[in-house]
Design an enzyme around this catalytic site. Sequence first.
Site, PDB file in Angstrom:
ATOM      1  N   ASP A 192     122.035  83.507  36.338  1.00 27.74           N
ATOM      2  CA  ASP A 192     122.300  82.721  35.125  1.00 27.74           C
ATOM      3  C   ASP A 192     123.036  81.430  35.494  1.00 27.74           C
ATOM      4  O   ASP A 192     124.233  81.303  35.279  1.00 27.74           O
ATOM      5  CB  ASP A 192     123.145  83.594  34.180  1.00 27.74           C
ATOM      6  CG  ASP A 192     123.546  82.900  32.896  1.00 27.74           C
ATOM      7  OD1 ASP A 192     122.911  81.880  32.537  1.00 27.74           O
ATOM      8  OD2 ASP A 192     124.497  83.370  32.245  1.00 27.74           O
ATOM      9  N   LYS A 215     123.540  90.576  35.715  1.00 30.95           N
ATOM     10  CA  LYS A 215     123.532  89.110  35.556  1.00 30.95           C
ATOM     11  C   LYS A 215     124.655  88.504  36.395  1.00 30.95           C
ATOM     12  O   LYS A 215     125.808  88.884  36.257  1.00 30.95           O
ATOM     13  CB  LYS A 215     123.720  88.736  34.084  1.00 30.95           C
ATOM     14  CG  LYS A 215     123.759  87.227  33.853  1.00 30.95           C
ATOM     15  CD  LYS A 215     123.698  86.881  32.382  1.00 30.95           C
ATOM     16  CE  LYS A 215     125.049  86.797  31.723  1.00 30.95           C
ATOM     17  NZ  LYS A 215     125.853  85.635  32.116  1.00 30.95           N
ATOM     18  N   ASP A 231     130.736  89.461  34.892  1.00 34.92           N
ATOM     19  CA  ASP A 231     131.674  88.347  34.769  1.00 34.92           C
ATOM     20  C   ASP A 231     132.939  88.656  35.552  1.00 34.92           C
ATOM     21  O   ASP A 231     134.030  88.808  34.991  1.00 34.92           O
ATOM     22  CB  ASP A 231     131.961  88.064  33.284  1.00 34.92           C
ATOM     23  CG  ASP A 231     130.731  87.482  32.611  1.00 34.92           C
ATOM     24  OD1 ASP A 231     130.014  86.695  33.264  1.00 34.92           O
ATOM     25  OD2 ASP A 231     130.462  87.821  31.448  1.00 34.92           O
ATOM     26  N   ILE A 275     117.286  66.475  37.313  1.00 33.45           N
ATOM     27  CA  ILE A 275     115.973  65.836  37.346  1.00 33.45           C
ATOM     28  C   ILE A 275     114.946  66.874  37.822  1.00 33.45           C
ATOM     29  O   ILE A 275     115.295  67.830  38.527  1.00 33.45           O
ATOM     30  CB  ILE A 275     115.960  64.574  38.249  1.00 33.45           C
ATOM     31  CG1 ILE A 275     116.354  64.929  39.686  1.00 33.45           C
ATOM     32  CG2 ILE A 275     116.872  63.495  37.680  1.00 33.45           C
ATOM     33  CD1 ILE A 275     116.130  63.787  40.679  1.00 33.45           C
ATOM     34  N   THR A 329     114.822  68.108  41.527  1.00 35.31           N
ATOM     35  CA  THR A 329     115.977  68.910  41.943  1.00 35.31           C
ATOM     36  C   THR A 329     115.889  70.320  41.372  1.00 35.31           C
ATOM     37  O   THR A 329     116.176  71.307  42.060  1.00 35.31           O
ATOM     38  CB  THR A 329     117.280  68.218  41.470  1.00 35.31           C
ATOM     39  OG1 THR A 329     117.310  66.923  42.066  1.00 35.31           O
ATOM     40  CG2 THR A 329     118.516  69.002  41.862  1.00 35.31           C
ATOM     41  N   ARG A 341     131.598  92.962  28.666  1.00 38.33           N
ATOM     42  CA  ARG A 341     132.846  93.714  28.593  1.00 38.33           C
ATOM     43  C   ARG A 341     132.754  95.131  28.026  1.00 38.33           C
ATOM     44  O   ARG A 341     133.471  96.017  28.519  1.00 38.33           O
ATOM     45  CB  ARG A 341     133.894  92.882  27.847  1.00 38.33           C
ATOM     46  CG  ARG A 341     134.384  91.726  28.705  1.00 38.33           C
ATOM     47  CD  ARG A 341     135.002  90.625  27.915  1.00 38.33           C
ATOM     48  NE  ARG A 341     134.006  89.904  27.124  1.00 38.33           N
ATOM     49  CZ  ARG A 341     134.274  88.857  26.365  1.00 38.33           C
ATOM     50  NH1 ARG A 341     135.513  88.422  26.271  1.00 38.33           N
ATOM     51  NH2 ARG A 341     133.308  88.249  25.706  1.00 38.33           N
TER      52      ARG A 341
HETATM   53  O1  C5P Z   1     131.382  90.443  27.661  1.00 44.56           O
HETATM   54  P1  C5P Z   1     130.254  89.936  26.822  1.00 44.56           P
HETATM   55  O2  C5P Z   1     129.290  91.018  26.394  1.00 44.56           O
HETATM   56  O3  C5P Z   1     130.716  89.090  25.682  1.00 44.56           O
HETATM   57  O4  C5P Z   1     129.436  88.985  27.828  1.00 44.56           O
HETATM   58  C1  C5P Z   1     128.331  88.258  27.396  1.00 44.56           C
HETATM   59  C2  C5P Z   1     127.726  87.455  28.511  1.00 44.56           C
HETATM   60  O5  C5P Z   1     126.704  86.639  27.952  1.00 44.56           O
HETATM   61  C3  C5P Z   1     128.687  86.504  29.213  1.00 44.56           C
HETATM   62  O6  C5P Z   1     128.241  86.381  30.584  1.00 44.56           O
HETATM   63  C4  C5P Z   1     128.476  85.199  28.504  1.00 44.56           C
HETATM   64  O7  C5P Z   1     128.740  84.074  29.309  1.00 44.56           O
HETATM   65  C5  C5P Z   1     126.988  85.268  28.153  1.00 44.56           C
HETATM   66  N1  C5P Z   1     126.606  84.481  26.987  1.00 44.56           N
HETATM   67  C6  C5P Z   1     127.199  84.661  25.740  1.00 44.56           C
HETATM   68  N2  C5P Z   1     126.801  83.915  24.668  1.00 44.56           N
HETATM   69  C7  C5P Z   1     125.847  83.019  24.819  1.00 44.56           C
HETATM   70  C8  C5P Z   1     125.223  82.826  26.054  1.00 44.56           C
HETATM   71  C9  C5P Z   1     125.641  83.595  27.140  1.00 44.56           C
HETATM   72  O8  C5P Z   1     128.079  85.498  25.588  1.00 44.56           O
HETATM   73  N3  C5P Z   1     125.460  82.342  23.783  1.00 44.56           N
END
Ligand code: C5P
Length: 245
Positions: free
Chosen positions: A60, A33, A11, A66, A69, A210
Site C-alpha cells: 500500500d 498489508k 501498521d 509521472i 516513474t 487494530r
Molecule cells: O486499524 P484500522 O482497521 O483502522 O486500519 C485501517 C488501515 O486502512 C490503516 O492501514 C489505514 O491507513 C488504512 N486506511 C484507512 N482509511 C482509508 C484508507 C486506508 O483506514 N480511507
Amino acid sequence: MKDPRIIVALDFAEHRQAIEFSKKVTPDQCRLKVGKELFTSAGPALVEELTGNGYDVFLDLKFHDIPNTVMKAASAAAKLGVWMLNVHALGGIAMMQAAREGIDIVPQRPFLVAVTILTSMTATDLRALGIDQPLQQVVDQFARNALDSGLDGVVCSAEEASALRSSLGDAALLVTPGIRPEWAAADDQQRIVTPQQALADGASYLVIGRPITQHKDPAQALSLITASISQPGKKQVDDSDFPNR
Ligand code: C5P
C-alpha cells in the site's frame, strides 16, 4: 488454496513486530498489508520474507508520480512478488495505464487498484484544489478512469461500496478499510461498517488493522471475524480482550 477476504493492516513501525504478528496467524486466514511506515522502515526484505512465508502481500504505497516513474515502481513491486499494489487515481489515466504496463512484465501479475479521493478529504478540500463537483461524483469518475485504464478496482470506504458496485459492475475489486466488528472500538475511524455489512454492500476485500493487531489473541480475533462473515450478528468478545487499549 483459500481466498481469505480479510487483509490485515500491518501498521507496525518495525520489521520485528510485523514478523512476530505474521507468526500468530496464517496465510489461509488472511492477507497482509504493508504500508508506507513499515515499508520505509523495513523495506523490500520484509515483503520478500512475508511472501516467502506464503502470505499474499498488499503493498500500500499509493504511487503518484509521472507515468514513467510509476511504471518502473510498479514493475519493481511486481518483481517483489506482491499480490496487490495501488496508485492514486489523481495521477491520471496515462499514469494508471503506465502502472498497468509496469506490472504486466511478470507472468502472474499482481492486482492493481486505485485510491480515488482519500477518505480524509472533504468537499471543502476538493474546492481548495479547484474541483467543484460533489465528492461522490469525483470518486465515481476516478473509479471509472481506473477501470478504463486497465486497473482491477479501487480502494474505497465501505460506505461507498454499494454505489461503486452498482456503477462499476461485478468484476471490479472493491477494497475497503474502516471496518469494525460490533465488538471492536472505532479508534480514530469516523465512519465504520461491520465486516458483514461491507461484504453485503459489495466489498471484495476488507482491510482491518487494530481490531486484530491490538487484540490479545490476534488469531482468535481473526477467526471470530471470519466466522462472523458467515454468522452475522453474533457478539463474540468484549473490551477486556484489548489489553493495550
Ligand atoms: O486499524 P484500522 O482497521 O483502522 O486500519 C485501517 C488501515 O486502512 C490503516 O492501514 C489505514 O491507513 C488504512 N486506511 C484507512 N482509511 C482509508 C484508507 C486506508 O483506514 N480511507
